[in-house]
Every structure is written in structure tokens, then in C-alpha cells.
Design a protein around this motif. Structure first.
Motif, PDB file in Angstrom:
ATOM      1  N   GLY A 129      82.694  40.396  55.050  1.00 17.25           N
ATOM      2  CA  GLY A 129      80.865  40.456  55.698  1.00 17.25           C
ATOM      3  C   GLY A 129      80.837  40.308  54.145  1.00 17.25           C
ATOM      4  N   ILE A 130      81.160  39.863  53.106  1.00 21.29           N
ATOM      5  CA  ILE A 130      81.032  39.744  51.749  1.00 21.29           C
ATOM      6  C   ILE A 130      80.303  38.123  52.028  1.00 21.29           C
ATOM      7  N   ASP A 131      79.087  37.922  51.593  1.00 24.55           N
ATOM      8  CA  ASP A 131      78.686  37.015  51.877  1.00 24.55           C
ATOM      9  C   ASP A 131      78.359  35.648  50.620  1.00 24.55           C
ATOM     10  N   LYS A 132      79.371  35.650  50.730  1.00 25.07           N
ATOM     11  CA  LYS A 132      79.588  34.682  48.920  1.00 25.07           C
ATOM     12  C   LYS A 132      79.641  32.943  50.221  1.00 25.07           C
ATOM     13  N   PRO A 133      79.314  32.282  49.526  1.00 26.81           N
ATOM     14  CA  PRO A 133      79.749  31.139  49.667  1.00 26.81           C
ATOM     15  C   PRO A 133      80.688  30.155  49.405  1.00 26.81           C
ATOM     16  N   ASP A 134      80.433  30.339  47.536  1.00 20.86           N
ATOM     17  CA  ASP A 134      81.338  29.712  47.145  1.00 20.86           C
ATOM     18  C   ASP A 134      82.468  30.046  46.052  1.00 20.86           C
ATOM     19  N   VAL A 135      83.233  31.049  47.127  1.00 23.78           N
ATOM     20  CA  VAL A 135      84.288  31.447  46.403  1.00 23.78           C
ATOM     21  C   VAL A 135      85.290  30.493  46.570  1.00 23.78           C
ATOM     22  N   ARG A 136      86.035  30.163  45.689  1.00 22.19           N
ATOM     23  CA  ARG A 136      87.241  28.871  45.090  1.00 22.19           C
ATOM     24  C   ARG A 136      88.037  28.825  45.424  1.00 22.19           C
ATOM     25  N   TYR A 137      88.469  30.033  44.922  1.00 21.97           N
ATOM     26  CA  TYR A 137      90.253  30.301  45.432  1.00 21.97           C
ATOM     27  C   TYR A 137      90.279  32.098  45.692  1.00 21.97           C
ATOM     28  N   VAL A 138      91.112  32.163  46.453  1.00 26.40           N
ATOM     29  CA  VAL A 138      92.090  33.471  46.990  1.00 26.40           C
ATOM     30  C   VAL A 138      93.340  33.312  46.551  1.00 26.40           C
ATOM     31  N   ILE A 139      93.902  34.609  46.225  1.00 31.03           N
ATOM     32  CA  ILE A 139      95.107  34.576  45.556  1.00 31.03           C
ATOM     33  C   ILE A 139      96.018  35.487  46.053  1.00 31.03           C
ATOM     34  N   HIS A 140      97.231  35.729  46.262  1.00 34.00           N
ATOM     35  CA  HIS A 140      97.848  37.087  46.956  1.00 34.00           C
ATOM     36  C   HIS A 140      98.898  37.535  46.052  1.00 34.00           C
ATOM     37  N   HIS A 141      98.101  38.333  45.296  1.00 33.30           N
ATOM     38  CA  HIS A 141      99.334  38.734  44.462  1.00 33.30           C
ATOM     39  C   HIS A 141     100.667  38.846  44.813  1.00 33.30           C
ATOM     40  N   ASP A 142     100.775  39.968  45.740  1.00 34.09           N
ATOM     41  CA  ASP A 142     101.981  40.551  46.466  1.00 34.09           C
ATOM     42  C   ASP A 142     101.578  40.282  48.022  1.00 34.09           C
TER      43      ASP A 142
END
Length: 730
Positions: free
Chosen positions: A298-311
């Protein structure tokens, strides 16, 4: 335009400042305003919250929004208050409120000032809240994150299964809207059945997020890889997911060590700290949040440019929802995941103590993740197939690593007929792993139990190799020749297309999986010493400087810095003391005592030779061994015998000596006289000190030759070398 439609658009403009609806929003809102049960499956970023917020603002009474996370509620309530211009317009009711705050919320609801009341499922089931809500005019109930209802979902919450009963206790004929960003056909069915909304109108948007780029990498030097990636995307917002709190802290620390503004986020932190962290991310005071899966709903941050999964993520739903937090504005969104078989082993161990049925479900869910990570097929095609959508890989437009990679194909016709016929012959009562085991001739107890080792097909595909059969079975499912019966533990069923293929086969070519290769253990996040191309010219200059300083201080050169440390300086070019501290064998003490002259020489050399320094220095996984080192130092200060320290840490005596040497070589002074004086008399100690003072190198073997192996043991010389380095070098 009808009056209702005009009112709809006027309210959209007045409250939210938008002129148009996205996707199915308009028709969904009209359905809710008509008091009809509604089921919305819409990907992250599709505008789900608007589907219940606008009709709540337009309807008489208060809408209840059932939401699983306090952070999610706070975020949405803050937004609504800013839109509506009044704090009373939206409230939340959960465990974070005190009695005075709860009384104020209830008063605003009773007096009709509140249009949306956010409630945690645990709060909803409390008798006092049920009795209170029975007094309120309710417009409808919205069940957000509805996948939490299903045991087949990635975030199952038992309290969610009580929602229907509670709503019935509050009042009759209250319309329900269920919303989720991830629902496989199985989960969808489970939600509808549990909420008793089988006649609800279903609105299902495509799960395809065209702007997201998907990539899976083998897990090697993962912290170093992450730091390199983040530095390449300097100043952009990103989220990094880890499975454990310990790893969250470790990765956040490594990023900060390397000049990246990052904060950890997990359930072990104080709620106020978590809320502050979330606000700092939204306000761009920090670039990166390193989190367990609790962050981001539900975090309304539209400009997250990358999501990394360490695991490795626990499920495809979880993976889809977490990656969906990237690029919600339609801009760049990179989804990078690291994969290791060791991660899978850990997740399987977590499931070991669960009831059999839950373990079976968990195993199947995890198997989908393994298939996704190991497959060479278009990532987008696999994700969408999981959610019941067919997709042509050419429409991916190279927006995943598999579509960009060189592919190896194999001829499908022969192997596919063998596999389909075997599924048919065994009565469609086995999963893909069993079919592969029969074809590979695996000597397995289960195969013997069913006497499948006696089949003529047993071992028929051994020569083709397991990788081919895994590639084939996965793509037979993706291309609808087989279907998985999810209700019966993933048993394979032949589709009409599969039956037709047996009758009328045709030539096909499919992609062979690329083996991920060996992956490192978590403890091996540090780069190997001396890795990279060695700058031999700089190495000679550093050795000359070391010699010069050694002469001035009347010390052997190896006391200043050892060769592996100099070699690492020649691949990473540290030009500040902070960077110097990250070179292996150089701690704070050594850096402060000898580092300045070396960093000045390196800085001048880099400038004169126009060297493009690597953006990632050696990444020390600071949390990895620091706790054990601190404990050893404390025990030595307390003058505990080394054998006892080793025993308490579960280490061998040789290991403890290696750890102590590492501590001393990095510049920390340790006083081991209490231990050494009992083993080696004063005259012999002076003789060894005299040898090391004039020695060219710190080799124990050379010392044994010079001093005589009859007079000294390897252990005695190692202890004396530690004492020598500590007293003279630190």
C-alpha cells in the motif's frame, strides 16, 4: 452524460484531481454505488484503492476497509485527509491507538463525519467493535489484500477467514468489495467461496506490467553485486527484500559503508522507527529501504526504480506483488532477483514442522518459484501463465534477461510424446517430478512402491539428461499441453491440446534451461582477496612506500601492510581512509596509523594515469564476523585461556588462532602475554622477536628453518608472530 456519470467525474476531479479513470475503475465504482458485491483483481499500480475510496466518499454512511497492515492504513488515511481537507473524513481503528484516540474515532463515525474507517482484521473481530459497528450506517465493506484469505495465497492470515461471519453479525445485506493484486485461479475461487460472494461481478485486469524488466542472477558475492547495482543507479529510489532480519541489517550496513543512504525495515524495529523510515523513504531522505516482506504494502510511491530480492521469494504471488512496487508511474522499473539452491533448502527447512497439508501446499508454491528461476523461457510469459493469462513471448520486447540472452533450443517432438503418453498411461495421477524420475530411471522408493521401475519407459530418457526433461515439462505446462491440478497436489492432467498432439504430432523447438551454476554461501559475500586485474606498476610503488615507512619506524615491511592487502589496493584504488578500511587486513587501527601515505600515493597515481576506479570497493559484510571478533577481544581482555575461548565459540584451537591473527593484522592491539608467558620463557621470546625484527617475510616455515624445529613448535612461533605484530605494528 447521465447525472450519475457527471457526478462520478465531478467527484473524481474534486477529491483526487484526476480527469479520467484508469482501466476498469469507472465500471467497478458504478457497480459498488449500485450496492452490488464486487471482486477486483488488479495489479499493483493499477489504482485499486480508488475503486473503494471514491464510492465511499460519494455514499451515505461509512465504508469499512479491512486492511492487514498498520503502515498501509496510516499511509492511506494521511492521503485521504490531504485530499478531503478534514481529519475526520478518514480514520483507522487498530492496536496503535490509545483509549482517547479510539473514543474520538468512534464519535466521528457515529456523527457521520467519517466516510472511510480502516480496520485490522484482528480489531474487527473484537466484540466491542462489532457492537459499535452495529450502531453505524455502513455503505459497504472493502476487503483489501483479499488474497490473505486463502491458504494458497502468499500471505495467508487466519483472521481473514472470519471476516464473512463478522460482517453477517454486524448487519444484513452489506455489499462487499474484495480487492487483491495477486490471485491465481485457485486463490480467486478460495476468496469468493470464503466471502460467500460467488455471484459477485469479477473485474480482472491483465497482470502484464510492460515497463518492468525482470532478471534472475545466480547468487555469488551478492552484497557486492547489490552495492555495484545501487551505485550504478545512484540517487534513484529502490527496495531490497531479504528473508531474515539479520540479513536486512547486514545489507543496510554494507550500503551505508559504501556511501549509499539506506535504512533497514522489519518487524523487530520499534513501530515509531518503522513509521519514520517509511516517511523518510517517501520524502526521499533515504534512497534505499532494505526490508523483510512487511515493507511496501500500500505504499504509494510511484517512482521506485528497482526492486531487488537478495533471497529467493517464498511464492510467485509474493514475488509479483513485491516487484510490482517498481515503476508504478509507468517509468523505469528493474526487478532483480538472486537465486541459490541453498535459499531453497532453507525455505524447505522452515516448512518441515508444519502440518502435512500445509507442507504440501508450501512445497508446490515453492516449486513454482524454482521453475521460474531456473527456466530459460521468457520471464513475463511464466509470470502471466501463473496467473492464468496466456502471453506470446515476442510481446515481451526483450524486457527480461531470458529474452535478451543467447538461447539453446532442442527438438521437442519425440520427448514430448514420451512424456504425454506416460502421463496418460499413469492415469494422470502423478506430478511432473515423478514423470521425470521415471523417464530418468531414478532409483526412488516411491517409484518402487508404484512398481514404475518395471515400466518399459523407466530410464528411457536418461541419455537426454534431467535438464532437458525439466525444460520440457515446464514448457509443456506453459504452452498448455499439460495442466496442473492444483487441488490435488499438482498432479498433471492432459489438456485437449495435449491429447491432440499425441494423435497428430508436429515439429516444435523449445528453449533448453540454462543451469544457474554453483552459488556461494551467504558467508562468502566478500570478494576473494586479490581478485581482479592487478596493477603491477602501482603494486611496486606501494611496496617501495611500505619499505620506506618500515625503515623509518625500524620495522619489517610486513608489519605495515601484508602483501594481500597491497594487492587488493591495486585492484580497488582506495583514495580515502574510509575506503582503505574496507581493504581486507586493514582495520581502523591500521588505516589511522599507516593509511594516509598510501591513500595519498594512490590518489595521485589515479589522477596522473586517468584511471577509472571501480565503483564498488571490496564490500565487507560487516555484520558477518564482527560479533565473534568482539567476543574474542573481550575474552582476551578478561585473560581467558585460548582453548576455553575456542570451546565456547565452537571453534578449533587453530581456528581461534586464525581469528586472533586476523584481528591483530587489521590493526587491533591485543595483549596475549598472560597466555604466552606460561608457554614460552622470556629468553626464547626475545630470540623469536629478534628474528622477526630482521626477517624479510612473516613466514612461520622460514622461522622454523632459521630457529630450528627441534627448539620451537609451529604453534609457539604463530603465537609469537601475533604478539610481535600486535606490539610493534599496532
Amino acid at each position: 452524460m447521465t447525472e450519475t456519470k457527471q457526478s462520478l467525474f465531478d467527484n473524481l476531479q474534486n477529491f483526487f484531481g484526476f480527469n479520467n479513470f484508469k482501466g476498469d475503475q469507472e465500471i467497478i465504482i458504478e457497480n459498488i454505488l449500485a450496492d452490488k458485491d464486487t471482486f477486483v483483481i488488479m495489479p499493483t499500480g493499477g489504482g485499486k484503492s480508488m475503486c473503494y475510496q471514491l464510492p465511499a466518499l460519494m455514499s451515505e454512511g461509512t465504508a469499512i476497509v479491512i486492511s492487514p497492515l498498520i503502515a498501509l492504513m496510516k499511509n492511506q488515511v494521511d492521503q485521504l485527509r490531504s485530499f478531503g481537507g478534514s481529519d475526520s473524513i478518514a480514520h483507522f481503528l487498530n492496536s496503535s491507538l490509545n483509549k482517547t484516540e479510539i473514543a474520538r474515532v468512534k464519535e466521528d463515525v457515529i456523527t457521520g463525519k467519517t466516510k472511510l474507517l480502516y480496520v485490522a482484521p484482528e480489531s474487527l473481530t473484537k466484540l466491542e467493535n462489532i457492537e459499535f459497528l452495529q450502531l453505524v450506517k455502513l455503505s459497504f465493506v472493502a476487503v483489501d489484500e483479499a488474497h490473505c484469505i486463502s491458504e494458497w495465497g502468499h500471505d495467508f492470515r487466519p483472521e481473514y477467514r472470519k471476516i464473512r461471519q463478522v460482517i453477517s453479525n454486524i448487519g444484513e445485506n452489506i455489499p462487499i468489495i474484495a480487492l487483491t493484486a495477486t490471485a491465481t485461479p485457485k486463490v480467486q475461487q478460495d476468496i469468493q467461496k470464503n466471502l460467500q460472494m460467488n455471484n459477485a461481478l469479477l473485474y480482472k485486469s491483465s497482470f502484464n506490467r510492460t515497463n518492468l524488466y525482470y532478471e534472475v542472477r545466480a547468487k555469488r558475492n551478492v552484497i557486492k553485486e547489490i552495492v555495484r547495482f545501487v551505485k550504478q543507479h545512484q540517487g534513484k529510489s529502490g527496495i531490497i527484500y531479504c528473508l531474515s532480519r539479520k540479513k536486512v541489517e547486514e545489507v543496510a550496513e554494507a550500503l551505508n559503508l559504501n556511501g549509499i543512504k539506506a535504512l533497514p525495515y522489519h518487524a523487530g524495529l520499534d513501530p515509531k522507527v518503522r513509521a519514520d523510515t517509511q516517511d523518510k523513504f517517501l520524502m526521499e531522505d533515504v534512497d534505499v529501504i532494505v526490508a523483510t516482506i512487511a515493507f511496501g504494502m500500500g505504499i504509494d510511491k510511484p517512482d521506485v526504480r528497482y526492486v531487488i530480492h537478495h533471497d529467493v521469494p517464498k511464492s510467485m504471488e509474493g514475488y509479483y506483488q513485491e516487484t510490482g512496487r517498481a515503476g508504478r508511474d509507468g517509468g523505469e522499473g528493474i526487478c532483480l532477483s538472486f537465486y541459490s539452491e541453498k535459499d531453497i533448502d532453507k525455505l524447505q527447512k522452515f516448512m518441515k514442522d508444519k502440518p502435512v497439508a500445509e507442507r504440501e501446499i508450501g512445497t508446490q508454491i515453492l516449486k513454482e518459484v524454482i521453475d521460474y528461476a531456473e527456466s530459460a523461457v521468457c520471464r513475463r510469459k511464466q509470470i502471466l501463465h501463473y496467473f492464468g493469462e496466456n502471453f506470446d513471448a515476442k510481446d515481451c520486447h526483450n524486457m527480461c534477461d531470458n529474452c535478451r540472452a543467447q538461447k539453446e533450443f532442442f527438438s521437442v517432438e519425440g520427448p514430448l510424446i514420451k512424456a504425454l503418453k506416460l502421463v496418460q498411461q499413469l492415469g494422470e495421477k502423478f506430478d511432473d517430478q515423478h514423470i521425470i524420475s521415471v523417464l530418468m530411471g531414478v532409483d526412488d522408493p516411491q517409484i518402487h512402491n508404484y512398481e514404475h521401475h518395471l515400466l518399459p519407459e523407466f530410464g528411457l530418457g536418461k541419455e537426454d539428461g534431467e535438464n532437458l526433461w525439466k525444460s520440457l515439462m515446464r514448457q509443456a505446462l506453459l504452452n498448455n499441453y499439460l495442466a496442473k491440478d492444483i487441488d490435488y497436489y499438482g498432479l498433471l492432467r492432459l489438456t485437449d491440446k495435449g491429447k491432440e498432439y499425441i494423435e497428430n504430432p508436429y515439429e516444435l523447438k523449445w528453449v533448453l534451461n540454462r543451469p544457474m551454476g554453483a552459488t556461494d554461501d551467504d558467508a562468502e559475500d566478500e570478494a576473494p582477496q586479490g581478485s581482479g586485474v592487478l596493477d603491477t606498476q602501482l603494486l611496486q610503488m606501494l611496496k617501495d612506500l611500505r619499505k620506506k615507512i618500515a625503515k623509518q619506524k625500524n620495522l619489517p615491511p610486513f608489519v605495515i601492510f601484508q602483501d594481500p592487502s597491497l594487492e587488493e589496493m591495486c585492484t580497488h584504488y582506495p583514495i580515502t581512509l574510509d575506503e582503505m578500511k574496507q581493504i581486507s587486513g586493514v582495520g581502523s587501527g591500521k588505516a589511522m596509523k599507516f593509511g594516509t601515505a598510501f591513500t595519498e600515493l594512490i590518489k595521485k597515481y589515479v589522477e596522473e594515469n586517468d584511471i577509472d576506479r571501480p565503483i564498488d570497493l571490496v564490500i565487507k559484510s560487516a555484520a558477518n564476523k564482527s560479533a565473534i571478533k568482539v567476543s574474542i577481544i573481550q575474552n582476551i581482555d578478561r585473560q581467558i585461556a585460548l582453548e576455553d575461548i575456542a570451546s565456547s565459540k565452537g571453534l578449533s584451537y587453530e581456528d581461534i588462532l586464525r581469528e586472533i591473527e586476523s584481528i591483530v593484522n587489521s590493526g587491533t592491539k591485543l595483549n596475549l602475554s598472560y597466555y604466552i608467558d606460561d608457554l614460552i620463557d622470556e629468553d626464547r621470546q626475545e630470540e623469536v622477536f629478534g628474528y622477526f625484527r630482521t626477517a624479510e617475510a612473516d613466514s612461520i616455515e622460514d622461522a622454523l628453518k632459521e630457529l630450528g624445529s627441534d627448539d620451537y613448535t609451529h604453534e609457539e612461533l604463530q603465537l609469537m608472530r601475533i604478539k610481535f605484530m600486535s606490539e610493534l605494528g599496532n
